[in-house]
Design an enzyme around this catalytic site. Structure first.
Site, PDB file in Angstrom:
ATOM      1  N   THR A  91      40.288  43.135  41.530  1.00 48.49           N
ATOM      2  CA  THR A  91      41.061  42.316  40.579  1.00 48.49           C
ATOM      3  C   THR A  91      42.331  43.050  40.167  1.00 48.49           C
ATOM      4  O   THR A  91      43.249  43.134  40.946  1.00 48.49           O
ATOM      5  CB  THR A  91      40.212  41.858  39.368  1.00 48.49           C
ATOM      6  OG1 THR A  91      39.715  42.983  38.670  1.00 48.49           O
ATOM      7  CG2 THR A  91      39.072  40.956  39.809  1.00 48.49           C
ATOM      8  N   LYS A 117      34.905  49.076  41.135  1.00 44.55           N
ATOM      9  CA  LYS A 117      36.082  48.497  40.505  1.00 44.55           C
ATOM     10  C   LYS A 117      36.191  49.195  39.169  1.00 44.55           C
ATOM     11  O   LYS A 117      35.286  49.114  38.345  1.00 44.55           O
ATOM     12  CB  LYS A 117      35.886  46.998  40.305  1.00 44.55           C
ATOM     13  CG  LYS A 117      37.028  46.346  39.536  1.00 44.55           C
ATOM     14  CD  LYS A 117      36.477  45.256  38.654  1.00 44.55           C
ATOM     15  CE  LYS A 117      37.524  44.515  37.908  1.00 44.55           C
ATOM     16  NZ  LYS A 117      38.222  45.259  36.886  1.00 44.55           N
ATOM     17  N   THR A 128      36.323  44.938  33.581  1.00 43.25           N
ATOM     18  CA  THR A 128      34.934  45.136  33.956  1.00 43.25           C
ATOM     19  C   THR A 128      34.843  46.304  34.919  1.00 43.25           C
ATOM     20  O   THR A 128      35.705  46.477  35.764  1.00 43.25           O
ATOM     21  CB  THR A 128      34.401  43.872  34.662  1.00 43.25           C
ATOM     22  OG1 THR A 128      34.602  42.763  33.803  1.00 43.25           O
ATOM     23  CG2 THR A 128      32.936  44.000  34.994  1.00 43.25           C
TER      24      THR A 128
END
Length: 170
Positions: A91, A117, A128
């Site tokens: 992301t 991530k 997150t």
């Protein structure tokens, strides 16, 4: 695959784009529909389906967002492209994060790979942290849990940005 809690995992479904944090009944409906779709495809039990999500927080999505296309995608599954998976969950990260290695244990080759991530953009939007580690080593859930717990205490669970921790780490 074995889970740290001692059960068996039949599937891991990870969605990028919208987190499942602060989505209330709509998020629960999406999760239930996703689990039901995986159950129909595998014959597994609900607790054998692991769900993870990353992305915008607090924006519910349609219950069939994953469950609807899943049957059509299931037959197209192939061995994982870990670099592509790391890019997909990244992301807002600036680059994909992953590593892998092979080793001999008791004279047998074993492989281990992981993707993650990281945290970022905590303010104004929370991020997150997701990390997935896979191996073909014949390890018991108790051994895996011990290894994970020992190492996340001083790494994954010790990270904050702007004194905030993530709302939906996996």
């Amino acid at each position: 695959a074995l889970s740290a809690s001692g059960g068996r995992a039949a599937a891991l479904v990870c969605k990028a784009g919208h987190s499942n944090a602060f989505t209330g009944p709509a998020g629960e409906a999406k999760n239930a529909a996703t689990v039901a779709a995986v159950q129909a495809l595998t014959g597994c039990k609900p607790h054998e389906v692991y769900l993870a999500a990353t992305g915008v927080i607090g924006q519910p999505v349609a219950p069939d967002l994953i469950a609807g296309p899943l049957p059509g995608l299931w037959g197209k599954l192939s061995p994982p492209d870990w670099h592509a998976c790391a890019r997909t969950i990244a992301t807002t990260d600036t680059y994909p994060k992953g590593a892998g290695a092979t080793a001999l244990i008791d004279g047998k080759p074993v492989a281990i790979a992981g993707i993650a991530k990281g945290s970022g953009m905590i303010a104004p939007d929370m991020a997150t942290m997701l990390a997935f580690i896979v191996t073909d080593a014949a390890l018991s859930p108790a051994v895996i849990q011990g290894l994970v717990a020992r190492h996340v205490a001083t790494s994954f669970n010790a990270i904050t940005v702007d004194s905030d921790t993530s709302t939906s780490d996996t």
